[in-house]
Design an enzyme around this catalytic site. Structure first.
Site, PDB file in Angstrom:
ATOM      1  N   LYS A   1       0.895  -1.173   0.000  1.00  0.00           N
ATOM      2  CA  LYS A   1       0.000   0.000   0.000  1.00  0.00           C
ATOM      3  C   LYS A   1       0.925   1.212   0.000  1.00  0.00           C
ATOM      4  O   LYS A   1       1.236   1.790   1.045  1.00  0.00           O
ATOM      5  CB  LYS A   1      -0.930  -0.034   1.218  1.00  0.00           C
ATOM      6  CG  LYS A   1      -2.051   0.991   1.124  1.00  0.00           C
ATOM      7  CD  LYS A   1      -3.141   0.717   2.145  1.00  0.00           C
ATOM      8  CE  LYS A   1      -4.109   1.883   2.254  1.00  0.00           C
ATOM      9  NZ  LYS A   1      -4.909   2.126   1.053  1.00  0.00           N
TER      10      LYS A   1
HETATM   11  N1  PMP Z   1      -7.548  -1.366  -3.120  1.00  0.00           N
HETATM   12  C1  PMP Z   1      -7.088  -0.124  -2.968  1.00  0.00           C
HETATM   13  C2  PMP Z   1      -6.407   0.540  -4.116  1.00  0.00           C
HETATM   14  C3  PMP Z   1      -7.254   0.555  -1.754  1.00  0.00           C
HETATM   15  O1  PMP Z   1      -6.798   1.803  -1.594  1.00  0.00           O
HETATM   16  C4  PMP Z   1      -7.924  -0.095  -0.692  1.00  0.00           C
HETATM   17  C5  PMP Z   1      -8.123   0.622   0.620  1.00  0.00           C
HETATM   18  N2  PMP Z   1      -7.002   0.437   1.447  1.00  0.00           N
HETATM   19  C6  PMP Z   1      -8.393  -1.397  -0.886  1.00  0.00           C
HETATM   20  C7  PMP Z   1      -8.192  -2.009  -2.118  1.00  0.00           C
HETATM   21  C8  PMP Z   1      -9.096  -2.143   0.205  1.00  0.00           C
HETATM   22  O2  PMP Z   1      -8.198  -2.465   1.235  1.00  0.00           O
HETATM   23  P1  PMP Z   1      -8.643  -2.608   2.756  1.00  0.00           P
HETATM   24  O3  PMP Z   1      -9.885  -3.420   2.768  1.00  0.00           O
HETATM   25  O4  PMP Z   1      -7.498  -3.285   3.392  1.00  0.00           O
HETATM   26  O5  PMP Z   1      -8.890  -1.230   3.269  1.00  0.00           O
END
Ligand code: PMP
Length: 296
Positions: free
Chosen positions: A159
């Site tokens: 991320k």
């Molecule tokens: N994809 C992207 C590009 C994101 O920014 C997020 C949000 N963090 C997610 C998927 C979903 O991830 P999570 O459920 O861990 O928040």
């Protein structure tokens, strides 16, 4: 606080080991993270005073930094503790949290072997309570013009800030055209994800979602897969071609910020949020607030 710029709010931000007044949590313009996107972050939500899946988020933050070849100088326990301090210092129980780690300003060119690594954690109120009826109307989405890149091109499991450049561009184009968000395909042309959330499709008792082999395997995604299986849905993770969307009845997005967001439209395809969306929204609300669910 709507409308108050993010750098002008009151409260406390945890930065490099201490809580500092919100407006003092600053970096210099010659910061490596700003110039070269050497930054990784998390998006978390607290419900009833507890951050949902905090350790999973903290572990992903540490792992994202590793993908970018730097080490956050705090342990997972220390980061979790700092996160709780931020909630307490700001008197928040239901909030969005944003930890970010970045390379500092000792040197400013591509290599950053001698640069320090920093960590800051902020939290603010970001309500998620739309009525179920409003949620079930679903959001309208268009197709993104950018594609999720191959894992050989960029560390796509991280991320990392740099991966969001094409998300912002895609989201802007969608919003400027009157849509809520954009659905991105991947470098092979398979359905990937929205600009900040994963995507699911439902047909009858089957829930299909793209294999996260070149984008974030969201913590909410994994939670929803478990919740769906526990409620008797057959969950299939696979490569999905865009034209297959014609065969699904329901569609929804998942993410820490998005929670479960039903979708009514993606480009030429239409969906009617129904019993699967409703069931999983209810199950998710109970999962994030187990104390409240038990009291009801
Ligand atoms: N994809 C992207 C590009 C994101 O920014 C997020 C949000 N963090 C997610 C998927 C979903 O991830 P999570 O459920 O861990 O928040």
């Amino acid at each position: 606080m709507a409308g108050v710029p993010m750098d002008q709010r009151d409260g406390w931000i945890w930065m490099d080991g201490a809580l500092v007044p919100w407006k003092d949590a600053k970096v210099h313009v010659l910061t490596h993270g700003l110039h070269y996107a050497s930054a990784v972050f998390e998006g978390e939500r607290a419900y009833g005073g507890e951050v949902f899946k905090l350790r999973e988020h903290t572990n992903r933050l540490i792992a994202s930094a590793k993908w970018l070849d730097f080490t956050i100088p705090y342990s997972a326990d220390e980061i979790d503790d700092a996160t709780r301090q931020v909630l307490a210092a700001n008197n928040l129980t239901d909030a969005y949290l944003r930890p970010i780690a970045w390379r500092g300003s000792e040197e400013i060119s591509v290599p950053a072997l001698n640069n320090s690594v920093h960590l800051a954690i902020s939290a603010w109120v970001w309500p998620s309570y739309y009525s179920l009826a409003d949620k079930l109307k679903g959001i309208r989405m268009t197709w993104a013009q950018w594609k999720r890149p191959s894992p050989e091109t960029i560390p796509s499991a991280a991320k990392a800030s740099g991966l969001y450049m094409i998300c912002t561009l895609s989201k802007h184009a969608a919003m400027n055209a009157g849509f809520a968000d954009a659905l991105m395909l991947d470098y092979r042309g398979f359905v990937a994800e929205a600009t900040s959330a994963n995507v699911f499709f439902v047909k009858g008792n089957e829930v299909h979602t793209p294999l996260p082999d070149c984008f974030l395997n969201g913590i909410t995604r994994l939670t929803v897969i478990d919740l769906a299986r526990a409620r008797g849905y057959k969950v299939v993770e696979r490569h999905i071609r865009p034209e297959e969307l014609a065969g699904f009845d329901e569609c929804f997005l998942t993410g820490s910020a998005a929670e479960i967001t039903p979708v009514s439209e993606i480009g030429e395809y239409r969906f009617t949020p129904g019993s699967a969306c409703e069931t999983l929204i209810g199950a998710f609300a109970d999962a994030v607030q187990p104390k409240r669910a038990a009291a009801e």
